[in-house]
Motif scaffolding. Structure first.
Motif, mmCIF file in Angstrom:
data_model
loop_
_atom_site.group_PDB
_atom_site.id
_atom_site.type_symbol
_atom_site.label_atom_id
_atom_site.label_comp_id
_atom_site.label_asym_id
_atom_site.label_seq_id
_atom_site.Cartn_x
_atom_site.Cartn_y
_atom_site.Cartn_z
ATOM 1 N N LYS A 60 0.837 -1.210 0.000
ATOM 2 C CA LYS A 60 0.000 0.000 0.000
ATOM 3 C C LYS A 60 0.875 1.265 0.000
ATOM 4 C CE LYS A 60 -4.008 1.955 2.427
ATOM 5 N NZ LYS A 60 -4.831 1.871 3.654
ATOM 6 N N LYS A 61 1.884 1.283 0.881
ATOM 7 C CA LYS A 61 2.782 2.441 0.966
ATOM 8 C C LYS A 61 3.598 2.599 -0.311
ATOM 9 C CE LYS A 61 3.508 2.741 5.980
ATOM 10 N NZ LYS A 61 4.493 2.550 7.059
ATOM 11 N N ALA A 62 4.059 1.465 -0.860
ATOM 12 C CA ALA A 62 4.878 1.504 -2.086
ATOM 13 C C ALA A 62 4.078 2.080 -3.250
ATOM 14 C CB ALA A 62 5.377 0.098 -2.426
ATOM 15 N N ARG A 63 2.797 1.689 -3.327
ATOM 16 C CA ARG A 63 1.933 2.235 -4.395
ATOM 17 C C ARG A 63 1.759 3.746 -4.231
ATOM 18 N NH1 ARG A 63 -1.029 -2.713 -3.850
ATOM 19 N NH2 ARG A 63 -2.467 -1.729 -2.384
ATOM 20 N N GLY A 64 1.845 4.205 -2.980
ATOM 21 C CA GLY A 64 1.710 5.640 -2.705
ATOM 22 C C GLY A 64 3.001 6.406 -2.925
ATOM 23 N N GLY A 65 4.038 5.711 -3.411
ATOM 24 C CA GLY A 65 5.299 6.380 -3.745
ATOM 25 C C GLY A 65 6.320 6.412 -2.625
ATOM 26 N N ASP A 66 6.099 5.642 -1.551
ATOM 27 C CA ASP A 66 7.054 5.603 -0.440
ATOM 28 C C ASP A 66 8.272 4.761 -0.848
ATOM 29 O OD1 ASP A 66 8.454 4.815 1.933
ATOM 30 O OD2 ASP A 66 6.685 5.307 3.133
ATOM 31 N N LYS A 67 9.416 5.446 -1.020
ATOM 32 C CA LYS A 67 10.634 4.791 -1.517
ATOM 33 C C LYS A 67 11.136 3.705 -0.549
ATOM 34 C CE LYS A 67 15.284 5.771 -3.156
ATOM 35 N NZ LYS A 67 16.439 6.647 -3.021
ATOM 36 N N GLU A 68 11.121 4.023 0.745
ATOM 37 C CA GLU A 68 11.596 3.074 1.757
ATOM 38 C C GLU A 68 10.733 1.810 1.778
ATOM 39 O OE1 GLU A 68 12.156 3.041 6.541
ATOM 40 O OE2 GLU A 68 12.504 4.989 5.574
ATOM 41 N N LEU A 121 11.779 -2.091 0.999
ATOM 42 C CA LEU A 121 11.456 -3.128 1.978
ATOM 43 C C LEU A 121 10.637 -4.245 1.332
ATOM 44 C CD1 LEU A 121 12.296 -3.164 4.962
ATOM 45 C CD2 LEU A 121 10.027 -2.343 5.561
ATOM 46 N N LEU A 122 9.706 -3.839 0.487
ATOM 47 C CA LEU A 122 8.847 -4.795 -0.218
ATOM 48 C C LEU A 122 9.683 -5.707 -1.123
ATOM 49 C CD1 LEU A 122 5.917 -5.723 -0.724
ATOM 50 C CD2 LEU A 122 5.795 -4.039 -2.565
ATOM 51 N N GLU A 123 10.640 -5.117 -1.839
ATOM 52 C CA GLU A 123 11.520 -5.905 -2.723
ATOM 53 C C GLU A 123 12.295 -6.946 -1.924
ATOM 54 O OE1 GLU A 123 13.919 -3.036 -4.796
ATOM 55 O OE2 GLU A 123 12.234 -2.356 -6.033
ATOM 56 N N LEU A 124 12.740 -6.537 -0.720
ATOM 57 C CA LEU A 124 13.474 -7.438 0.163
ATOM 58 C C LEU A 124 12.559 -8.570 0.647
ATOM 59 C CD1 LEU A 124 16.301 -7.720 1.423
ATOM 60 C CD2 LEU A 124 15.515 -6.310 3.334
ATOM 61 N N MET A 125 11.342 -8.199 1.055
ATOM 62 C CA MET A 125 10.373 -9.205 1.513
ATOM 63 C C MET A 125 10.081 -10.227 0.412
ATOM 64 S SD MET A 125 7.484 -7.015 3.539
ATOM 65 C CE MET A 125 7.824 -6.030 4.965
#
Length: 362
Positions: A150-158, A162-166
């Protein structure tokens, strides 16, 4: 800077006996029933290092201060701990807080000490605990993925990173492989995964097998090798007896009678230290010879900061002598006269055994 090693395992494998011996206290109740250790006990122990005594002798130091390692005695895990069985959730939370895991495995038969699984099989026990830790990590990550997406879709770089790592880790966990098997090292730190922590398998054998190990500890060694993990053979019963002896000569005589050169605890501490990928540097003078601990790869200013924050802030350079040169030339003065003292700057990476004197200006 504290470094700690959590002692884990099934109930009644000798965790608390080992902890008591390590810290030479009776802080952890070693009783023959599951869950006698409910709150984690914490003990700090000196890391055995014969180099320190040599340095102190050469420098005529009045005092010796060894570096220390913290051990945390965590209550016994059982099958189903990841679902809250036993005192599972509490235990798992405590394990998340340690830097490395010392996994005690029962490799001895004793009809007077019950085993929660009903039989002695250390490899099965290791797999049981590893499975519970894996399931706990899997549940934790799967819970966090949706929020990160959800945060990544909102443009949150961090959140995106983190998502890529997960997404790298989740397939391994689903296949039953621990996070550390991916070889990502410190990159995994933000995920706070239990199975990312390095593991030392401690084989607790009967007294007669303390010097040589037994068939069960040999099985564990093979299991550990396949994982790239370390093993140590000890007899917790012997270590508990040794811990009660105050006289060093008496200790040495008792160990020699069992075919041992040193307590197994010394090996556990050293292996725990190695497991955390730490190095030791020394400061040496007439007042004291002291050992300090830093992670491998630490640069001189950060090493100086371990002694005092002002040393790091005002770091100028480090006067450096290797341990071998300090000994070969009879101390600091001899090493200086032989041209073996170096002046190192802010980019210098501290080596194990360095004798350092920091120049700083605040």
């Amino acid at each position: 800077m504290g470094f700690n090693c959590g002692i884990v395992g099934l109930p009644n494998v000798g965790k608390s006996t080992l902890f008591n011996a390590l810290t030479a206290t009776a802080a952890a109740e070693a009783a023959n029933y599951p869950f006698c250790t409910i709150e984690p006990n914490v003990g700090r122990v000196a890391v055995p290092d014969p180099r320190l005594e040599t340095l102190a002798r050469l420098a005529k130091s009045a005092k010796i201060v060894p570096t220390q390692l913290e051990f945390v005695d965590i209550a016994g895990l059982v099958r189903g701990a990841s679902r809250g069985e036993g005192l599972g959730n509490q235990f798992l939370a405590h394990i998340r807080e340690v830097d490395a895991i010392a996994h005690v495995l029962r490799c001895f038969e004793d009809p007077n000490v019950t085993h929660v699984e009903g039989s002695i099989d250390p490899v099965r026990d290791a797999e049981t605990v590893e499975t519970e830790l894996l399931l706990a990590d899997l549940e934790s990550l799967e819970r966090r993925v949706a929020a990160a997406q959800k945060k990544a879709r909102g443009g949150d770089k961090e959140a995106k990173e983190l998502l890529e790592l997960m997404e790298q880790v989740l397939p391994a966990l689903r296949e039953g492989r621990p996070a550390r098997s991916l070889g990502l090292g410190p990159k995994l730190k933000p995920l706070q995964l239990i199975t990312a922590k390095p593991v030392l398998y401690v084989c607790n054998v009967e007294e007669a097998s303390a010097a040589t190990g037994n068939a069960q500890s040999a099985r564990v060694a093979e299991f550990a090798r396949a994982q790239g993990a370390r093993t140590v053979v000890i007899s917790a019963a012997i270590e508990a007896e040794v811990a009660q002896l105050a006289d060093e000569a008496e200790k040495a005589e008792f160990l020699a009678s069992l075919g041992l050169e040193e307590p197994g605890l010394a090996r556990v501490i050293r292996e725990g230290y190695a497991l955390l990928d730490l190095v030791t540097f020394f400061t040496v003078g007439p007042k004291e010879a002291r050992a300090w601990t830093v992670p491998k790869g630490t640069k001189a200013p950060q090493a100086a900061g371990v002694i005092h924050t002002d040393f790091e802030k005002g770091f100028i350079r480090a006067e450096t002598i290797s341990y071998a040169d300090f000994v070969a030339y009879g101390g600091e003065q001899g090493a200086k006269e032989a041209g073996r003292m170096r002046l190192e700057g802010a980019d210098y990476v501290v080596e194990d055994g360095d004798i350092l004197h920091f120049r700083f200006n605040v």
